[in-house]
Scaffold this active site. Structure first.
Site, PDB file in Angstrom:
ATOM      1  N   LYS A 141      65.816  47.978  29.004  1.00 35.03           N
ATOM      2  CA  LYS A 141      65.380  46.585  29.082  1.00 35.03           C
ATOM      3  C   LYS A 141      63.859  46.522  29.158  1.00 35.03           C
ATOM      4  O   LYS A 141      63.190  47.529  29.409  1.00 35.03           O
ATOM      5  CB  LYS A 141      65.998  45.914  30.313  1.00 35.03           C
ATOM      6  CG  LYS A 141      65.631  46.575  31.635  1.00 35.03           C
ATOM      7  CD  LYS A 141      66.347  45.908  32.790  1.00 35.03           C
ATOM      8  CE  LYS A 141      65.965  46.571  34.119  1.00 35.03           C
ATOM      9  NZ  LYS A 141      66.596  45.895  35.264  1.00 35.03           N
TER      10      LYS A 141
ATOM     11  N   TYR B  11      30.122  41.531  33.934  1.00 28.74           N
ATOM     12  CA  TYR B  11      30.138  40.129  34.320  1.00 28.74           C
ATOM     13  C   TYR B  11      29.911  39.962  35.823  1.00 28.74           C
ATOM     14  O   TYR B  11      30.377  40.756  36.634  1.00 28.74           O
ATOM     15  CB  TYR B  11      31.488  39.497  33.959  1.00 28.74           C
ATOM     16  CG  TYR B  11      31.678  39.245  32.484  1.00 28.74           C
ATOM     17  CD1 TYR B  11      30.819  38.405  31.784  1.00 28.74           C
ATOM     18  CD2 TYR B  11      32.727  39.841  31.800  1.00 28.74           C
ATOM     19  CE1 TYR B  11      31.006  38.171  30.428  1.00 28.74           C
ATOM     20  CE2 TYR B  11      32.930  39.610  30.445  1.00 28.74           C
ATOM     21  CZ  TYR B  11      32.052  38.770  29.770  1.00 28.74           C
ATOM     22  OH  TYR B  11      32.234  38.529  28.420  1.00 28.74           O
TER      23      TYR B  11
END
Length: 815
Positions: A483, A709
């Site tokens: 899955k 940043y």
């Protein structure tokens, strides 16, 4: 190998039923990867875990007409049988006879680590000195070694074979059939050490391979190895290598500098450049030099060979290609053996349409016509749609190939022809000698072209599954959970591999996942663990099997079955609630459940539950209570149903911690990916996933300057920083920036500095030796490990894997 059936029977004292005059040149042991049926026998190998006789019919369907088996099956007509008492002992007896009558010089390599890489390095250095045969891949076991020895034919002058053991008393059988003239002992480590009472016993077992060797070359840095070798084999020629100056072969130079490495061989100096200076690589280099010297290769030529030595690519890469293709990249080397290996790998895929790119086989002194006749026979049996031949020599024999065949002088001409980019929905095998650089074709054909990749080692998955199987009873089935895109690894690619290796069930979360697998040819039974109401008709259409956890779901699904016109009992899986309080039928509902089921045209294929805390030793009491409830409620329901569905409750950690409660089937998930909460179990598993990128640029940041940043990192001294092209859009959480997390460069941890960006991040490489732009960066694999990386992220390994972005290129490799 070249024997008649009659001769094989005489050698091994076995019985023939059929034509004793048939010639056998190859023995196949796996019906799924038979690449040639000409002069090939299939051996049905029986072990305590499995019977190869189940696959006799499959081998016969592929065209095999000689079967080696412990039992005769007369229902198969026109088949010649060699009936043996024990299939493994038969193989070993035949290999012993074949080796002892081969008259070739032999090198036997054993140890804990480095066997395969040294075998491949020796082969690269020696194949053009004299005809050489070697173990394919890592064939070194009770079955692998005899299969390797049976490859020997009269044209070979040297054989290089690796020998591996995992338990006491195994080496005795291996040495009985293979006694090398030159014995090479690599590093003794922890691999399989848990199966031996002591390191002393492990060493005794390993070195017993050398009982009949004339020369023993060994790593003398281990004092216990040194002591035991000298005590047991004082009458033989002994040569030790290692970092200690007491060895006859050792490194004189400072390995941390960029200067040449200088190896002292009995006082002679051999100097060569080395980019990789880790201990394992240099130890292997010393062993290589020692063997080459023993074979009388002069120093100048040894250095030339080391300079030409390529990193051993003991792998085949499977990559998602453009236009629905799968690209198998084996552009690292080319000889007959590696071509056979590549064709075997090709047979693991169920795509019917396929194409081949094949180059000249370079440096082989044999008759070219005979060589390419054999090559074309192998290729023709694979029924390729198209074959692209590159090189003057192989192009001269293009008429031997039955497929639509194109010829090209070089790789550039094939690229310019645009033929490859017109192929759709095929599997394309790239197989060539290094000089042709056909890896350039991979760059054109692959769908994603990023430096950042997620490598998935399929053989490691198989190893981990087999380890967990070794803890189970022979009849216990196994379901693999695929899955969430097989935990981010690629559901189709992993499922295809598992189907090839006969996994009993696959488990997906949602119907769409199961449908995708069915559309791509997966036929293994698939359980849908979260069947949504709107998907019931799709479940039936694609032969999927739903989890049923409530009366509402049961009634709605049965209504869908009736509407579909399905006229048999549709298989379903009943979920029982045992204490996790998530989904499932409770004990007071069982009477009503059994009554309802008896009125519906449904078959309970299995009943199961989930353990909430099997990975937590402190919750053992609760887990045992869950197991008790499951035993009680499932037994009660079986009694009411009057038939016995499969029962399963154990997950990966349950398999290792609560083995006695395995019932009829177990479910494996993170365990097959090489992860376990138990440190001792972890040592037995292999790492499956490697998340890698490269250094884009290295810069010097001066004191006081900032990085990234928001200026979150400011250098307090001149600092070297590297930028790497991976960021939070690839699945790297921002929370591990600013020196919380690390990545690996040249086997050293480098801290992540500044804020992580969407597509890149920066790392401090001040303490990384010999670092340069283009170097590989390991986000996780060994250093840091997946567990360590999950620790930086303050989460579990499941979340790390499932968070990796689809834009990250997946590469599937087989060692």
């Amino acid at each position: 190998m070249n024997y008649t059936v009659q001769h094989i029977a005489e050698i091994t004292n076995t019985q023939i039923i059929g034509d004793g005059n048939l010639m056998i040149k190859n023995i196949a042991y796996d019906s799924r990867i038979i690449y040639s049926t000409k002069n090939t026998a299939f051996i049905a190998i029986n072990t305590h875990k499995n019977s190869g006789e189940k696959f006799i019919e499959s081998a016969i369907d592929r065209g095999i007409n000689v079967i080696i088996s412990e039992h005769h099956y007369p229902e198969f007509e026109n088949i010649t049988w060699i009936i043996v008492e024990n299939s493994v002992e038969f193989l070993q007896k035949l290999a012993k006879y074949h080796f002892e009558n081969s008259h070739l010089q032999s090198i036997g390599i054993t140890g804990s680590n480095g066997k395969t890489i040294l075998k491949e390095w020796l082969y690269q250095c020696l194949w053009n000195e004299l005809p050489t045969v070697k173990s394919p891949k890592s064939f070194n076991s009770q079955i692998g070694l005899p299969l390797s020895l049976l490859q020997i034919n009269s044209s070979y002058k040297l054989g290089i074979f690796e020998v591996g053991i995992s338990k006491p008393h195994e080496m005795e059988k291996l040495e009985n059939m293979f006694h090398p003239q030159i014995g090479l002992l690599t590093h003794i480590g922890t691999a399989h050490a848990a199966n031996f009472s002591s390191e002393e016993q492990l060493i005794d077992e390993k070195i017993s391979l050398f009982k009949n060797s004339e020369v023993i070359i060994y790593n003398g840095d281990n004092s216990l190895v040194e002591q035991k070798i000298k005590k047991s084999y004082s009458d033989k020629k002994l040569i030790s290598y290692g970092f200690k100056k007491e060895n006859q072969v050792f490194i004189k130079s400072n390995i941390s500098k960029d200067d040449n490495i200088i190896v002292d061989y009995f006082g002679e100096e051999i100097s060569f450049p080395a980019h990789q200076r880790d201990e394992a690589t240099l130890t292997n280099a010393m062993a290589l030099i020692t063997v080459l010297k023993e074979l009388n290769i002069e120093n100048k030529k040894i250095v030339e060979k080391i300079n030409l030595l390529k990193a051993v690519e003991m792998r085949l890469e499977a990559i998602e290609g453009i236009k629905g293709n799968i690209v198998i990249n084996d552009s690292f080397n080319l000889d007959l053996d590696s071509l056979k290996t590549a064709l075997q790998f090709l047979n693991e895929y169920n795509k019917s349409e396929k194409s081949l790119v094949l180059t000249d086989i370079v440096g082989v002194s044999t008759n070219a016509k005979e060589l390419y006749e054999e090559v074309s026979e192998l290729v023709n049996e694979q029924h390729f749609d198209s074959v692209f031949l590159i090189g003057d020599e192989i192009s001269n024999f293009s008429e031997l190939f039955k497929a639509k065949t194109y010829t090209f002088i070089d790789t550039k001409e094939l690229i310019e022809s645009k033929h490859l980019t017109e192929i759709e929905n095929q599997i394309i095998l790239l197989k060539g000698a290094r000089k042709f650089e056909i890896e350039r074709l991979k760059d054109i054909l692959e769908l994603r072209k990023h430096d950042t990749v997620l490598e998935v080692n399929l053989n490691a998955i198989l190893h981990n599954i087999n380890y967990h199987k070794s803890l189970l009873k022979p009849g216990t089935k196994m379901m693999a959970m695929v899955k969430a895109n097989a935990y981010g690894l690629g559901s189709y690619e992993v499922s295809e591999f598992l189907q090839h290796h006969h996994i009993d069930y696959l488990g997906v979360a949602y119907v769409d996942e199961g449908v995708e697998l069915r559309k791509k040819g997966i036929t293994t039974p698939i359980i849908v663990m979260n069947p949504e109401q709107h998907s019931y008709q799709t479940i039936i259409e694609y032969n999927l099997e739903p989890e049923i956890y409530s009366f509402r779901v049961l009634d709605l699904f049965y209504e869908a079955v009736q509407k579909s016109g399905y006229d048999k009992k549709y298989p379903i899986h009943i979920k029982l609630e045992t204490g996790m309080h998530r989904l499932g039928f409770k004990d007071f509902e069982l009477d009503q459940l059994s009554e309802t089921l008896s009125q519906k045209n449904l078959k309970v294929q299995s009943m199961f539950s989930h353990l909430s805390s099997s990975d937590m030793p402190e919750e053992k009491e609760f887990t045992l209570k869950q197991l008790e409830v499951f035993e009680k409620n499932s037994s009660y329901l079986i009694e009411k149903l009057e038939y016995s569905p499969l029962r399963h409750i154990l997950n990966s950690s349950g398999i290792t911690s609560y083995t006695n409660h395995q019932f009829d089937m177990v479910r494996i998930g993170i365990g097959m990916l090489g992860e376990s909460p138990d440190n001792e179990i972890q040592k037995q598993l292999q790492s499956v996933v490697s998340f890698k990128t490269v250094i884009s640029q290295i810069s010097m940041v001066e004191n006081g300057e900032s990085v990234g940043y928001s200026r979150k990192y400011k250098a307090d001294h001149p600092t070297r920083i590297a930028t790497i092209p991976v960021g939070y859009a690839d699945g790297i959480p921002r929370l591990i920036g600013n020196q919380v997390g690390n990545v690996g460069v040249n086997k050293t941890l480098a801290p992540i500095i500044g804020n992580i960006c969407m597509d890149m991040m920066m790392i401090n490489v001040d303490n990384i030796p010999n670092v340069k732009e283009g170097d590989t960066v390991t986000v996780f694999n060994a250093k840091p490990s997946l567990k360590e990386f999950a620790g930086y992220c303050k989460t579990i390994t499941y979340e790390v894997l499932t968070s990796i972005s689809p834009r990250v290129k997946r590469i599937y490799i087989k060692d």
